[in-house]
Design an enzyme around this catalytic site. Structure first.
Site, PDB file in Angstrom:
ATOM      1  N   SER A 118       0.793  -1.238   0.000  1.00  0.00           N
ATOM      2  CA  SER A 118       0.000   0.000   0.000  1.00  0.00           C
ATOM      3  C   SER A 118       0.822   1.283   0.000  1.00  0.00           C
ATOM      4  O   SER A 118       0.247   2.370  -0.113  1.00  0.00           O
ATOM      5  CB  SER A 118      -0.955   0.011   1.196  1.00  0.00           C
ATOM      6  OG  SER A 118      -2.028  -0.879   0.975  1.00  0.00           O
TER       7      SER A 118
ATOM      8  N   LYS B  57       0.181   3.646  -2.810  1.00  0.00           N
ATOM      9  CA  LYS B  57      -0.907   4.625  -2.769  1.00  0.00           C
ATOM     10  C   LYS B  57      -0.370   6.064  -2.718  1.00  0.00           C
ATOM     11  O   LYS B  57      -1.088   7.009  -3.051  1.00  0.00           O
ATOM     12  CB  LYS B  57      -1.823   4.368  -1.580  1.00  0.00           C
ATOM     13  CG  LYS B  57      -2.691   3.104  -1.703  1.00  0.00           C
ATOM     14  CD  LYS B  57      -3.617   2.969  -0.507  1.00  0.00           C
ATOM     15  CE  LYS B  57      -4.615   1.834  -0.688  1.00  0.00           C
ATOM     16  NZ  LYS B  57      -4.066   0.526  -0.314  1.00  0.00           N
TER      17      LYS B  57
ATOM     18  N   SER C 210      -6.082   3.420   4.150  1.00  0.00           N
ATOM     19  CA  SER C 210      -5.525   2.515   3.145  1.00  0.00           C
ATOM     20  C   SER C 210      -6.614   1.752   2.386  1.00  0.00           C
ATOM     21  O   SER C 210      -6.486   0.558   2.115  1.00  0.00           O
ATOM     22  CB  SER C 210      -4.555   1.519   3.796  1.00  0.00           C
ATOM     23  OG  SER C 210      -3.670   0.981   2.844  1.00  0.00           O
TER      24      SER C 210
END
Length: 370
Positions: free
Chosen positions: A81, A84, A136
């Site tokens: 993640s 991101k 997230s």
């Protein structure tokens, strides 16, 4: 690794991604020769950085770009993640934060970590960025990608932005960081992307928010930031953590003390990394301004105009309009074979046009002689 990146590959890939602007990668490791090492690179004359179980890390001064220490800085790993951050850096300037959307069922049903989007609720883009960077949310990542014009367009935009930032170790295949073959980043690139994000006030606001109300079909509920150092480590601004069973733990975070900001990025950590990151940050603040830098976080690449492509008109053909055989073949190609195919097809079209022109001129000359 960095040795896999050559100027021609980076140049052609960026032309394919941006459709008109090329960014030429250097032949040496981005940020300096020393950062090509797989082992620890630390400055002389000061104590070495604290030990960490992370396979790769970078400690850098955000203001100056000085890399203070690193280990396998350009090693390519699954980013989870932490990717991101690239999604946010790419899309924040493109999307109106006050735009309201209703997410698709596909976005709401994304696997992995989610903020809980519902097809029955309406969200502002502003809400979705909070969900992306605080909680997230993989569902928020897909909803933002669809708002940007679709998944395919967003992946092109993200990879083009990575090349612009000179994050050449980064290949984005998903907007969420969910594991996918071919997807990669590096500790160096994560620090580079985070530095770009920190220059954006909206990005800083999202990553530093501890708690926020989030819309629901009926009312609101509270979401919290997954960064465990936020509010616990002195001066912590935030940024992003990530984890999957294949990627293991990854994190990029920044803190400010006495007007100076240090960023730490780690990749492939198989345990609890928060205390280790705090010690790496402490070390960065302690040696900043005293230690000789081992490398540099580079600035975005200058634009280089790409040469015109003979096959440019064919770019308007959508995949759905292709014959089934070509569509199947295209789905099996990687970036290199797609490039070769484009060059062959483009060359064939150009040759045909030249031959046609030659035939027309011959016929005109024949008529003029008769």
């Amino acid at each position: 690794m960095w040795t896999k990146i050559v100027p021609v590959t980076a140049l052609i890939a960026s032309v394919t991604l941006t459709g008109g602007t090329a960014y030429a990668a250097p032949t040496t490791p981005v940020g300096g020769e020393a950062l090509g090492s797989r082992g620890l690179v630390a400055p002389p004359g000061v104590e070495h950085p604290p030990k960490t179980q992370a396979k790769s890390y970078v400690i850098a001064d955000v203001e100056t770009g000085d890399v203070l220490a690193a280990k396998d800085a350009h090693g390519r790993y699954l980013p989870a993640s932490t990717l991101k951050t690239l999604t946010a850096v790419t899309l924040i300037p493109k999307l109106d934060k006050d735009r309201e959307i209703r997410p698709s069922r596909n976005a709401c049903n994304q696997e992995g970590s989610a903020v809980g989007l519902s097809v029955k609720a309406t969200y502002k883009v502003d809400d979705l960025f909070r969900a992306l960077l605080m909680a997230s949310g993989n569902d928020a990542a897909m909803a933002l990608a669809e708002t940007n014009g679709g998944l395919a367009k967003t992946m092109r935009d993200m990879n083009a932005e990575a090349k612009r930032l000179q994050a050449y170790d980064t290949v984005a295949k998903t907007p969420s960081g969910l594991d996918k073959p071919g997807q990669s980043s590096s500790a160096y690139d994560l620090a580079l992307i985070a530095r770009a994000g920190l220059a954006n006030p909206a990005f800083r606001e999202y990553i530093s928010t501890k708690r926020a109300n989030f819309p629901a079909p009926k009312g609101h509920y509270e979401i919290s930031n997954h960064n465990k150092l936020l509010g616990r480590y002195k001066g912590m601004i935030g940024v992003k953590n990530g984890w999957t069973s294949k990627a293991l733990g990854s994190f990029v975070g920044a803190a400010t003390r006495d007007g100076h900001t240090i960023v730490v990025s780690i990749m492939r950590h198989d345990g609890y990394f928060w205390d280790e990151v705090a010690k790496l940050l402490d070390w960065g603040f302690a040696v900043r301004g005293k230690a000789t830098p081992v490398g540099k976080l580079v600035n975005p690449a200058p634009d280089v105009q790409a040469a015109p492509r003979a096959s440019a008109p064919a770019a308007h053909v959508t995949p759905a309009a292709q014959p089934p055989l070509l569509d199947t073949a295209a789905s099996r190609q990687d970036d290199s074979t797609k490039l070769v195919g484009s060059l062959v097809i483009g060359g064939g079209v150009l040759f045909g046009l030249v031959w046609l022109g030659f035939g027309i001129r011959r016929r005109r000359r024949a008529r003029s002689r008769s």
